[in-house]
Scaffold this motif. Structure first.
Motif, PDB file in Angstrom:
ATOM      1  N   HIS A  61      -1.193  -3.119   1.531  1.00  0.00           N
ATOM      2  CA  HIS A  61      -1.007  -3.569   2.734  1.00  0.00           C
ATOM      3  C   HIS A  61      -2.458  -4.244   2.861  1.00  0.00           C
ATOM      4  CE1 HIS A  61       2.885  -2.280   3.923  1.00  0.00           C
ATOM      5  NE2 HIS A  61       2.816  -0.806   2.692  1.00  0.00           N
ATOM      6  N   HIS A  62      -2.500  -3.986   4.162  1.00  0.00           N
ATOM      7  CA  HIS A  62      -4.417  -4.904   4.712  1.00  0.00           C
ATOM      8  C   HIS A  62      -4.891  -3.441   5.632  1.00  0.00           C
ATOM      9  CE1 HIS A  62      -2.930  -8.851   6.912  1.00  0.00           C
ATOM     10  NE2 HIS A  62      -2.368  -9.240   4.941  1.00  0.00           N
ATOM     11  N   ARG A 111      12.278   8.365   2.138  1.00  0.00           N
ATOM     12  CA  ARG A 111      12.791   8.043   3.143  1.00  0.00           C
ATOM     13  C   ARG A 111      11.260   8.491   3.794  1.00  0.00           C
ATOM     14  NH1 ARG A 111      13.049  12.345   7.075  1.00  0.00           N
ATOM     15  NH2 ARG A 111      13.745  10.331   8.331  1.00  0.00           N
ATOM     16  N   PRO A 112      10.842   7.731   5.053  1.00  0.00           N
ATOM     17  CA  PRO A 112      11.759   5.945   5.430  1.00  0.00           C
ATOM     18  C   PRO A 112      11.567   5.815   4.265  1.00  0.00           C
ATOM     19  CG  PRO A 112       9.023   6.237   6.370  1.00  0.00           C
ATOM     20  CD  PRO A 112       9.112   8.139   5.190  1.00  0.00           C
ATOM     21  N   PRO A 113      12.683   5.020   4.227  1.00  0.00           N
ATOM     22  CA  PRO A 113      12.409   3.176   4.202  1.00  0.00           C
ATOM     23  C   PRO A 113      11.221   2.542   3.489  1.00  0.00           C
ATOM     24  CG  PRO A 113      14.041   3.214   5.648  1.00  0.00           C
ATOM     25  CD  PRO A 113      12.820   4.116   5.650  1.00  0.00           C
ATOM     26  N   GLY A 114      10.827   1.011   3.151  1.00  0.00           N
ATOM     27  CA  GLY A 114       9.662   0.731   3.278  1.00  0.00           C
ATOM     28  C   GLY A 114       9.885  -1.146   2.809  1.00  0.00           C
ATOM     29  N   HIS A 115      11.459  -1.963   3.098  1.00  0.00           N
ATOM     30  CA  HIS A 115      11.080  -2.753   2.406  1.00  0.00           C
ATOM     31  C   HIS A 115      11.055  -3.600   4.116  1.00  0.00           C
ATOM     32  CE1 HIS A 115      15.816  -3.964   3.312  1.00  0.00           C
ATOM     33  NE2 HIS A 115      15.299  -3.156   4.234  1.00  0.00           N
ATOM     34  N   HIS A 116      11.014  -3.298   4.635  1.00  0.00           N
ATOM     35  CA  HIS A 116      10.626  -4.018   5.704  1.00  0.00           C
ATOM     36  C   HIS A 116       9.435  -4.020   6.107  1.00  0.00           C
ATOM     37  CE1 HIS A 116      15.014  -4.956   7.244  1.00  0.00           C
ATOM     38  NE2 HIS A 116      14.760  -3.941   7.613  1.00  0.00           N
ATOM     39  N   ALA A 117       8.461  -3.047   6.147  1.00  0.00           N
ATOM     40  CA  ALA A 117       6.756  -3.052   6.514  1.00  0.00           C
ATOM     41  C   ALA A 117       6.566  -4.362   5.625  1.00  0.00           C
ATOM     42  CB  ALA A 117       6.485  -1.701   5.629  1.00  0.00           C
ATOM     43  N   GLU A 118       5.583  -4.436   6.617  1.00  0.00           N
ATOM     44  CA  GLU A 118       4.760  -5.907   6.747  1.00  0.00           C
ATOM     45  C   GLU A 118       2.859  -5.436   5.616  1.00  0.00           C
ATOM     46  OE1 GLU A 118       5.237  -9.432   6.611  1.00  0.00           O
ATOM     47  OE2 GLU A 118       7.775  -9.690   8.074  1.00  0.00           O
ATOM     48  N   PRO A 119       2.580  -6.411   5.459  1.00  0.00           N
ATOM     49  CA  PRO A 119       1.205  -6.092   4.973  1.00  0.00           C
ATOM     50  C   PRO A 119       0.342  -5.737   5.865  1.00  0.00           C
ATOM     51  CG  PRO A 119       1.940  -8.328   4.370  1.00  0.00           C
ATOM     52  CD  PRO A 119       3.205  -7.994   4.941  1.00  0.00           C
ATOM     53  N   ASN A 120       1.345  -6.045   7.041  1.00  0.00           N
ATOM     54  CA  ASN A 120      -0.120  -5.413   8.536  1.00  0.00           C
ATOM     55  C   ASN A 120       0.356  -5.045   9.651  1.00  0.00           C
ATOM     56  OD1 ASN A 120      -2.357  -4.012   8.961  1.00  0.00           O
ATOM     57  ND2 ASN A 120      -3.156  -6.307  10.824  1.00  0.00           N
ATOM     58  N   GLU A 121       2.252  -4.728   9.091  1.00  0.00           N
ATOM     59  CA  GLU A 121       3.122  -4.247  10.410  1.00  0.00           C
ATOM     60  C   GLU A 121       4.126  -3.381  10.010  1.00  0.00           C
ATOM     61  OE1 GLU A 121       4.237  -6.659  14.186  1.00  0.00           O
ATOM     62  OE2 GLU A 121       4.978  -7.366  12.680  1.00  0.00           O
ATOM     63  N   ALA A 122       4.196  -2.440  10.419  1.00  0.00           N
ATOM     64  CA  ALA A 122       5.219  -1.759  10.425  1.00  0.00           C
ATOM     65  C   ALA A 122       6.295  -1.779  11.237  1.00  0.00           C
ATOM     66  CB  ALA A 122       4.900  -0.141  10.824  1.00  0.00           C
ATOM     67  N   PHE A 157      12.122   0.673  10.547  1.00  0.00           N
ATOM     68  CA  PHE A 157      12.355   2.365   9.970  1.00  0.00           C
ATOM     69  C   PHE A 157      11.084   2.648   8.963  1.00  0.00           C
ATOM     70  CE2 PHE A 157      17.044   1.953  11.098  1.00  0.00           C
ATOM     71  CZ  PHE A 157      16.486   2.381  12.295  1.00  0.00           C
ATOM     72  N   CYS A 158      10.590   1.404   8.579  1.00  0.00           N
ATOM     73  CA  CYS A 158       9.532   1.062   7.775  1.00  0.00           C
ATOM     74  C   CYS A 158       8.041   1.120   8.032  1.00  0.00           C
ATOM     75  CB  CYS A 158       9.797   0.350   6.608  1.00  0.00           C
ATOM     76  SG  CYS A 158      11.384  -0.340   6.626  1.00  0.00           S
ATOM     77  N   TYR A 159       7.544   1.798   7.128  1.00  0.00           N
ATOM     78  CA  TYR A 159       6.000   2.118   6.990  1.00  0.00           C
ATOM     79  C   TYR A 159       4.797   1.559   6.343  1.00  0.00           C
ATOM     80  CZ  TYR A 159       7.509   4.394  11.637  1.00  0.00           C
ATOM     81  OH  TYR A 159       7.237   5.045  12.734  1.00  0.00           O
ATOM     82  N   PHE A 160       5.137   2.140   5.054  1.00  0.00           N
ATOM     83  CA  PHE A 160       4.522   1.126   3.656  1.00  0.00           C
ATOM     84  C   PHE A 160       6.006   1.169   2.813  1.00  0.00           C
ATOM     85  CE2 PHE A 160       1.805   4.714   4.967  1.00  0.00           C
ATOM     86  CZ  PHE A 160       0.508   4.069   5.197  1.00  0.00           C
ATOM     87  N   ASN A 161       5.687   0.099   2.174  1.00  0.00           N
ATOM     88  CA  ASN A 161       6.761  -0.808   1.335  1.00  0.00           C
ATOM     89  C   ASN A 161       6.172  -0.205   0.152  1.00  0.00           C
ATOM     90  OD1 ASN A 161       8.438  -2.558  -0.303  1.00  0.00           O
ATOM     91  ND2 ASN A 161       7.817  -4.008   1.608  1.00  0.00           N
ATOM     92  N   ASN A 162       7.004   0.741  -0.101  1.00  0.00           N
ATOM     93  CA  ASN A 162       7.384   1.559  -1.231  1.00  0.00           C
ATOM     94  C   ASN A 162       7.886   0.707  -2.340  1.00  0.00           C
ATOM     95  OD1 ASN A 162       7.403   3.736   0.488  1.00  0.00           O
ATOM     96  ND2 ASN A 162       9.617   3.480   0.698  1.00  0.00           N
ATOM     97  N   VAL A 163       8.935  -0.313  -3.374  1.00  0.00           N
ATOM     98  CA  VAL A 163       9.318  -1.170  -4.011  1.00  0.00           C
ATOM     99  C   VAL A 163       8.585  -1.701  -4.219  1.00  0.00           C
ATOM    100  CG1 VAL A 163      10.236  -2.863  -4.714  1.00  0.00           C
ATOM    101  CG2 VAL A 163      11.686  -0.887  -4.069  1.00  0.00           C
TER     102      VAL A 163
END
Length: 580
Positions: A241-242, A315-326, A329-335
């Protein structure tokens, strides 16, 4: 980290709801349509029903003292009160041992559930399994039967007979356990600040509570090795993440000073990002940091050889979290964070991420779009780009050295795909590509919103189907397999499907498929629409993997499934495939 193929998806559209009809319906039901029109001051903090066991407000302050500055002296106070106690434990510990845990001015009744050389994994008697946690040995002492200050949870004391069964299963795990599980009650605190979050928000704490309860009821939790949870570090976050993203959604530090996110009032009256991604100023950052840290720790245990596989209940889940955008439902990209840490720390060069969530993992794709160190394969509902997050076309292959290492299997059929469609994707697309890639670690973005009964996904994958997918992926990477919870919003379907996957991780066998109708002589073919997608994906991928073959037929290996069970059927008892 830039995906030029997503230029057609503008930001406003990406921030739209995963399930817009849900919010419209809920608003009408509760006569809250004025919430769309009438400005309301957003609430950014609220005491939730999942604050750790409710009775101990001081403990919350201790956990998040970086957020609640008024409680900075709590640690010192706690240390002084501990030093005045006569703490002692027997030299020989055993599961089920009755303990007292210091909690402010009284002690909480607890039972020993698991332990290692330095710490104890305890269950608080009378409370749900979701509050079980690792604690230092110094915080516990043998329970005194005549203590007038000891407290139990709302379910009171627990039966010694029940704990005899737990003890037996735990002994088996200590002796031959190879499957890890990780969770932490911190992640329950992330909840919308509106009055009725459980009504308005599909991504809610109850998802994890019901799942853990189901695993406990079946006795599966005690067969797993308990991995110690932790918050992800800022250095680990920076791999995916940025800096501005870390500042906005982290806790803040000298390196990454806290910046308040831009929030809006959602239809429910709470504050969040766009219309459906709730944000609680006090609890969302630590919950999101804990989710990522849990996955990183589980991956570490697998790669260092302490475990063969594992399941991160986060949770919260992660796979939608972009490098610089939540997003979504996702904030940090866990995987993605766990994969980055694995590549940097554990001397591996190839990680396979399989994403079977109903939604395309746009964030994971973006993070690895320009690298060949990670092969990302997503099977998802796409509906010709009309299904959230509107990305995940076959043509999105990656860029630069990452070209050919991003594979999308976008289903188009709005009537819903089922077991045979997903298992055919596994047998004829995902596994052939994975074997050519030869991963050293397999991570699964394990969303269960494609399950039968999930109103957001509207697909028909059974718990047996998810179990078989887990079994098939477990044969890769010398069985180094980690599942990470993503979506899944029907709590019953989520619990049953995740339970089946964990059972498969534990015993190495898929859950038996239904046996209502014999399948001998039947053709187990995916739908025609799925077959068309498979052919396009394989033909497209041959440019990068010339040895990849397109089979004459996408029928499942019938003999293999006959040996496992008598039939692959739909919920009503009818055989697949569908003829649509």
């Amino acid at each position: 980290m830039v995906n030029p193929n997503l230029s057609h998806v503008n930001r406003a559209r990406r921030l739209s709801s995963k399930f817009p009809n849900f919010y419209e319906t809920q608003s009408a039901k509760k006569n809250k349509l004025h919430a769309f029109l009438t400005p309301r001051k957003p609430l950014t903090t609220r005491l939730t029903k999942y604050e750790p066991r409710l009775f101990d407000k001081e403990r919350v302050a201790l956990t998040f003292n970086d957020v609640r500055s008024e409680d900075e002296d709590s640690d010192e106070k706690l240390g002084k009160e501990f030093s005045s106690l006569n703490l002692h434990l027997p030299g020989q510990l055993s599961v089920g041992l009755k303990l007292e845990m210091f909690e402010g001015n009284f002690t909480q009744a607890a039972r020993l559930r698991f332990f290692d050389d330095s710490d104890l994994f305890v269950h608080y008697e009378g409370w749900g399994v979701e509050y079980d946690e690792w604690v230092p040995k110094s915080r516990a002492k043998l329970r005194e039967s005549n203590s007038k200050y000891i407290r139990f949870g709302p379910n009171k004391s627990e039966s010694d007979l029940d704990w005899d069964a737990i003890k037996s299963r735990a002994a088996q795990a200590q002796k031959e356990g190879h499957t890890g599980i990780v969770f932490d009650s911190t992640m329950l605190l992330h909840e919308c600040t509106c009055d009725e979050p459980e009504l308005w928000h599909p991504e809610q704490p109850e998802r994890v509570v019901r799942l853990l309860t189901a695993l406990d009821t079946e006795g599966l939790l005690d067969l797993c090795i308990k991995v110690k949870p932790r918050l992800v570090t800022e250095e680990e976050l920076a791999l995916a993440h940025h800096p501005s993203h870390i500042q906005t959604y982290g806790l803040g530090s000298a390196t990454y000073p806290k910046v308040a996110p831009t929030l809006e009032v959602m239809a429910c009256g709470g504050s969040g990002l766009a219309c459906d991604t709730a944000y609680n100023t006090l609890y969302t950052p630590p919950a999101a940091l804990m989710a990522s840290g849990c996955v990183v720790e589980l991956v570490k245990e697998v790669l260092t050889g302490n475990l063969r596989n594992g399941f991160a209940i986060v949770r919260p889940p992660g796979h939608h979290a972009e490098p610089n955008e939540a997003l979504g439902f996702c904030y940090f990209n866990n995987v993605a964070i766990a994969a980055k840490v694995a590549l940097r720390t554990y001397n591996i060069q190839r990680v396979l991420i399989v994403d079977w969530d109903i939604h395309h993992g746009n964030g994971t794709q973006s993070i690895f779009y320009d690298t060949n160190e990670v092969m990302y394969i997503s099977v998802h509902r796409h509906d010709n780009g009309t299904f959230y997050p509107f990305s995940g076309k076959i043509e999105e292959h990656g860029v630069g050295v990452g070209e050919g290492f991003n594979v999308n299997i976008p289903f188009q059929n709005k009537n819903g795909m089922g077991d045979i469609d997903y298992l055919a994707a596994m047998h004829h697309v995902i596994l052939p590509i994975a074997r050519l890639y030869q991963p050293q670690l397999v991570l699964v973005s394990a969303g269960f919103d494609a399950a039968e009964g999930d109103a957001i996904g509207e697909y028909h994958v059974s718990k047996e189907g998810f179990s078989h997918m887990t079994h098939l992926l477990g044969a890769l990477a010398q069985e180094k397999l980690v599942l990470c919870l993503e979506g899944g919003y029907d709590v019953d379907a989520l619990s049953s499907c995740a339970k089946a996957c964990l059972r498969t991780l534990l015993d190495g066998r898929p859950t038996l498929l239904p046996t209502v109708s014999p399948i001998k002589g039947k053709r187990l073919s995916p739908s025609r629409q799925a077959t068309r997608v498979f052919k396009k994906v394989l033909e497209s991928q041959k440019k990068y993997m010339p040895d990849l073959a397109t089979p004459d037929s996408f029928v499942l290996p019938t003999d293999e499934y006959i040996t496992i069970a008598k039939g692959l059927i739909r919920k009503e008892g009818r055989l697949r495939p569908r003829r649509s």
